[in-house]
Design a protein around this motif. Structure first.
Motif, short mmCIF file in Angstrom:
data_model
loop_
_atom_site.label_atom_id
_atom_site.label_comp_id
_atom_site.label_asym_id
_atom_site.label_seq_id
_atom_site.Cartn_x
_atom_site.Cartn_y
_atom_site.Cartn_z
N ASP A 193 -5.82 -7.86 -9.48
CA ASP A 193 -4.39 -7.99 -9.22
C ASP A 193 -4.07 -7.66 -7.76
O ASP A 193 -4.97 -7.40 -6.95
N LEU A 194 -2.79 -7.66 -7.45
CA LEU A 194 -2.35 -7.45 -6.08
C LEU A 194 -2.73 -6.05 -5.57
O LEU A 194 -3.05 -5.88 -4.39
N ASP A 195 -2.72 -5.07 -6.46
CA ASP A 195 -3.15 -3.72 -6.07
C ASP A 195 -4.60 -3.74 -5.59
O ASP A 195 -4.94 -3.13 -4.57
N ASP A 196 -5.46 -4.45 -6.34
CA ASP A 196 -6.87 -4.51 -5.96
C ASP A 196 -7.04 -5.20 -4.61
O ASP A 196 -7.85 -4.76 -3.78
N LEU A 197 -6.29 -6.28 -4.39
CA LEU A 197 -6.36 -6.98 -3.11
C LEU A 197 -5.92 -6.06 -1.97
O LEU A 197 -6.58 -5.99 -0.92
N ALA A 198 -4.84 -5.34 -2.17
CA ALA A 198 -4.33 -4.44 -1.12
C ALA A 198 -5.36 -3.36 -0.78
O ALA A 198 -5.57 -3.03 0.40
N ILE A 199 -6.02 -2.83 -1.81
CA ILE A 199 -6.99 -1.74 -1.58
C ILE A 199 -8.26 -2.29 -0.92
O ILE A 199 -8.85 -1.64 -0.04
N LEU A 200 -8.67 -3.50 -1.30
CA LEU A 200 -9.83 -4.12 -0.64
C LEU A 200 -9.51 -4.41 0.84
O LEU A 200 -10.35 -4.20 1.73
N TYR A 201 -8.30 -4.86 1.11
CA TYR A 201 -7.84 -5.07 2.49
C TYR A 201 -7.90 -3.76 3.28
O TYR A 201 -8.42 -3.71 4.40
N LEU A 202 -7.41 -2.69 2.67
CA LEU A 202 -7.43 -1.38 3.32
C LEU A 202 -8.87 -0.94 3.61
O LEU A 202 -9.18 -0.47 4.72
N ALA A 203 -9.75 -1.09 2.63
CA ALA A 203 -11.15 -0.68 2.81
C ALA A 203 -11.82 -1.50 3.92
O ALA A 203 -12.67 -0.97 4.65
N THR A 204 -11.43 -2.76 4.07
CA THR A 204 -11.99 -3.61 5.12
C THR A 204 -11.52 -3.15 6.50
O THR A 204 -12.30 -3.04 7.44
N VAL A 205 -10.23 -2.85 6.61
CA VAL A 205 -9.67 -2.32 7.86
C VAL A 205 -10.37 -1.01 8.23
O VAL A 205 -10.75 -0.78 9.39
N LEU A 221 0.84 -1.21 0.00
CA LEU A 221 0.00 0.00 0.00
C LEU A 221 0.87 1.25 0.00
O LEU A 221 0.56 2.24 -0.68
N ASP A 222 1.96 1.23 0.77
CA ASP A 222 2.87 2.38 0.77
C ASP A 222 3.49 2.62 -0.60
O ASP A 222 3.75 3.75 -0.98
N LEU A 223 3.70 1.54 -1.34
CA LEU A 223 4.27 1.65 -2.70
C LEU A 223 3.29 2.30 -3.66
O LEU A 223 3.67 3.14 -4.48
N ILE A 224 2.02 1.89 -3.59
CA ILE A 224 1.06 2.34 -4.61
C ILE A 224 0.35 3.65 -4.25
O ILE A 224 -0.34 4.22 -5.09
N VAL A 262 -2.17 7.10 2.54
CA VAL A 262 -2.55 5.75 2.14
C VAL A 262 -4.07 5.54 2.21
O VAL A 262 -4.66 4.86 1.35
N GLY A 263 -4.71 6.14 3.19
CA GLY A 263 -6.15 5.96 3.35
C GLY A 263 -6.98 6.45 2.19
O GLY A 263 -8.12 6.02 1.99
N PHE A 264 -6.40 7.35 1.38
CA PHE A 264 -7.15 7.95 0.26
C PHE A 264 -7.27 6.99 -0.92
O PHE A 264 -7.98 7.28 -1.89
N LEU A 265 -6.60 5.85 -0.85
CA LEU A 265 -6.70 4.86 -1.94
C LEU A 265 -8.10 4.26 -2.06
O LEU A 265 -8.43 3.67 -3.08
N THR A 266 -8.92 4.42 -1.04
CA THR A 266 -10.26 3.82 -1.06
C THR A 266 -11.35 4.85 -1.35
O THR A 266 -12.50 4.67 -0.93
N VAL A 267 -11.01 5.88 -2.08
CA VAL A 267 -11.97 6.96 -2.33
C VAL A 267 -13.26 6.45 -2.98
O VAL A 267 -14.35 6.98 -2.73
N ASP A 268 -13.15 5.40 -3.81
CA ASP A 268 -14.36 4.88 -4.46
C ASP A 268 -14.61 3.40 -4.14
O ASP A 268 -15.30 2.71 -4.89
N LEU A 269 -14.01 2.90 -3.04
CA LEU A 269 -14.27 1.53 -2.61
C LEU A 269 -14.70 1.57 -1.14
O LEU A 269 -13.97 2.07 -0.28
N HIS A 270 -15.88 1.05 -0.87
CA HIS A 270 -16.45 1.15 0.48
C HIS A 270 -16.98 -0.21 0.93
O HIS A 270 -17.56 -0.95 0.14
N VAL A 271 -16.78 -0.51 2.21
CA VAL A 271 -17.18 -1.80 2.77
C VAL A 271 -18.07 -1.58 4.00
O VAL A 271 -17.79 -0.72 4.84
N TRP A 272 -19.16 -2.36 4.07
CA TRP A 272 -19.92 -2.48 5.32
C TRP A 272 -19.54 -3.83 5.92
O TRP A 272 -19.69 -4.87 5.27
N PRO A 273 -19.03 -3.89 7.16
CA PRO A 273 -18.31 -5.09 7.63
C PRO A 273 -19.13 -6.18 8.31
O PRO A 273 -18.55 -7.12 8.85
#
Length: 551
Positions: free
Chosen positions: A416-428, A370-373, A379-390
């Motif tokens: 890809d791995l970027d998508d997985l990382a951003i979904l992980y971030l949105a879940t957290v 996440l720090d790379l991308i 880093v938190g701004f990577l989820t601007v258009d991805l939202h999760v209800w947990p």
């Protein structure tokens, strides 16, 4: 390893039974963890939402880890032993032998686990009674509490289990019985999970109303009619048989136990915060919220007077810190949800391979990815258009709605791995927004929270911690000892030994601040907007359900 030059070291053992493992620690009088051991335990899921364990398997694991942590010391310097465990239901017959809690009749599997949701019909009927005891569980009883599970056993396993049962223990109380032979229950377990009142005791009318009048008839002997506060010394300490099993001397003081999350709260909430520039330094301990985050998360707030929070369990008197009322919010799946989202993604095998090549955990690798991308943005701004209800396992607090489901909006075709990382971030982030929602409910009812004290497995993840600080706008305090739950269990043993005058004294001397993580206040506007979306998600989910139920 001596606790001081003037006297030989005094040690305490804390044993923590979690969802997937038993852990033990040797702790000294200053709360320093000197030795640690863990051992996996078995879990069975014979059908969906049925989760079972074995009390014999768990006790054997307790013995393995305790023997390991006292290796190489003079065991006569161990002054006390404290247990904490998940609030799972242990069933034994009149001779204390395991009874099956399953349709297969397998008596090894004699524990209904805390996260078991088999008793949905039973809890629905209990809540329909609107009995007055329900006001102490936020107005709505959870399927994870013991009354619905007991009713399920009576209705579904009458001959093989219910009629033969002599003892129903909360798992922490089973462990203290196994160690001492004393069947007295901890106030913590009975008040938090069984509807017991610290002031009034059991409510006969509740058990009669829900169809479990059997307990009233035998004066509650099967579920506990002798109740002690956490940290109280039990009987004559370790029995010779238990002492042999655990590798400790007979007679070592054993404490009345705590539920695991409450032990975590005990291990962190009383820490001396002076010198860290925190607003809670000059405030009462009631301004602190302990968040114990592992497979699930619990949010522990205490108050001098009872505060009733809709959808939040409690108030429970003296259930964690003696003399204070406890409110307990919670999220049924947090660590388990992060695992579910990450492990179910198409890029997970690639993530596993890359993390292994770097000798990192998958989550350490994801955090660095996440720090790379993120480029120049936070880093938190990577989820601007991805939202999760947990709420993939329903909502425990503050909505207390078992029917709620998880939601993800903003998915694309790429995997890809970027998508997985951003979904992980949105879940957290979603889990942190859930904490914010719980805090807002507690504050609306009368709590005043200024600081979060985090412990448990997820508190070792720096992204999880930073997101909780940023999204709540509050500083997060991490303990010097990351294994705060074990320190909490050891604090119980220290109290039982008589080495400290009170639980509060032991808390103050044995829990210490390690790291303080402050919120990035410059990102507040972004998280406020995401929080609005978060609340819209559940609003929409309820609208969708209403549409589908309509004509």
């Amino acid at each position: 390893m001596s606790g001081g030059d003037q006297e030989p070291g005094r040690y305490y053992v804390g044993v923590d039974v979690g969802t997937g493992s038993v852990r033990a620690a040797l702790v000294d009088q200053r709360g320093v963890l000197l030795a640690f051991a863990d051992q996996p335990i078995n879990k069975w899921e014979p059908q969906f939402s049925h989760h079972e364990q074995s009390s014999e398997d768990i006790w054997a694991a307790c013995c393995v880890v305790t023997k390991k942590v006292v290796q190489g010391i003079d065991v006569n310097q161990v002054r006390g032993l404290g247990f904490d465990a998940t609030c799972s239901l242990v069933v034994l017959d009149k001779q204390f032998h395991p009874l099956p809690v399953n349709l297969e009749g397998d008596s090894r599997r004699n524990i209904i686990m805390w996260l078991d949701h088999r008793a949905v019909s039973q809890v629905h009927r209990i809540n329909e009674t609107q009995h007055s005891v329900l006001q102490y569980v936020g107005g709505v009883m959870s399927v994870e509490m013991q009354a619905p599970k007991l009713l399920w056993l009576k209705e579904n396993l009458r001959e093989t289990c219910w009629d033969k049962a002599g003892h129903f223990f909360d798992l922490p109380d089973f462990l203290s019985w196994k160690a001492t032979g004393v069947t007295a229950r901890s106030l913590c377990s009975l008040v938090c999970k069984w509807t017991y009142s610290a002031e009034k005791g059991w409510d006969d009318s509740f058990w009669k109303t829900i169809g479990l009048e059997d307990f009233v008839a035998d004066n509650y002997s099967k579920i506990g009619n002798q109740v002690l506060p956490p940290g109280a010394s039990l009987g004559n300490g370790l029995t010779p048989e238990a002492a042999k099993d655990l590798g400790l001397p007979a007679g070592v003081a054993v404490a009345a136990s705590l539920i695991d999350a409450h032990a975590g709260g005990l291990g962190v909430i009383g820490a001396d915060v002076r010198g860290h520039g925190l607003s809670c330094e000059g405030q009462p301990v009631t301004s602190r919220l302990a968040v114990i985050c592992g497979t699930s998360s619990c949010h522990m707030g205490i108050s001098r007077d009872p505060i009733f929070v809709p959808g939040v369990w409690g108030p429970y008197f003296s259930a964690m810190v003696p003399g204070f009322w406890l409110n307990e919010g919670g999220q049924s799946v947090t660590g388990k949800l992060i695992d579910h989202m990450v492990q179910g993604h198409a890029a997970f095998p690639e993530l596993q391979a890359k993390a292994a090549a770097r000798c990192q955990s998958v989550y350490a690798y994801l955090n660095s990815h996440l720090d790379l991308i993120k480029k120049a943005q936070p880093v938190g701004f990577l989820t601007v258009d991805l939202h999760v209800w947990p709420d993939f396992h329903g909502n425990r607090s503050p909505l207390a709605d078992l029917t709620l489901k998880g939601m993800v909006t903003g998915l694309k075709l790429s995997q890809d791995l970027d998508d997985l990382a951003i979904l992980y971030l949105a879940t957290v982030q979603a889990i942190a927004f859930g904490t914010r929602l719980i805090i807002e409910a507690m504050e609306a009812a009368g709590h005043s929270v200024s600081t979060l004290f985090l412990c448990g497995g997820l508190s070792k993840n720096p992204l999880f911690v930073q997101m909780h600080a940023d999204i709540t706008g509050m500083p997060v305090i991490l303990s010097q000892e990351v294994e705060s739950v074990l320190v909490g269990a050891a604090i119980l043993g220290a109290c039982a030994s008589g080495d400290f005058a009170s639980v509060q004294e032991a808390m103050a001397k044995m829990s210490k601040v390690g790291k303080v993580v402050f919120p990035r206040l410059e990102d507040k506007r972004y998280y406020d907007k995401k929080y609005k979306v978060f609340l819209k998600l559940v609003e929409h989910q309820k609208e969708y359900a209403a549409i589908m139920k309509g004509d």
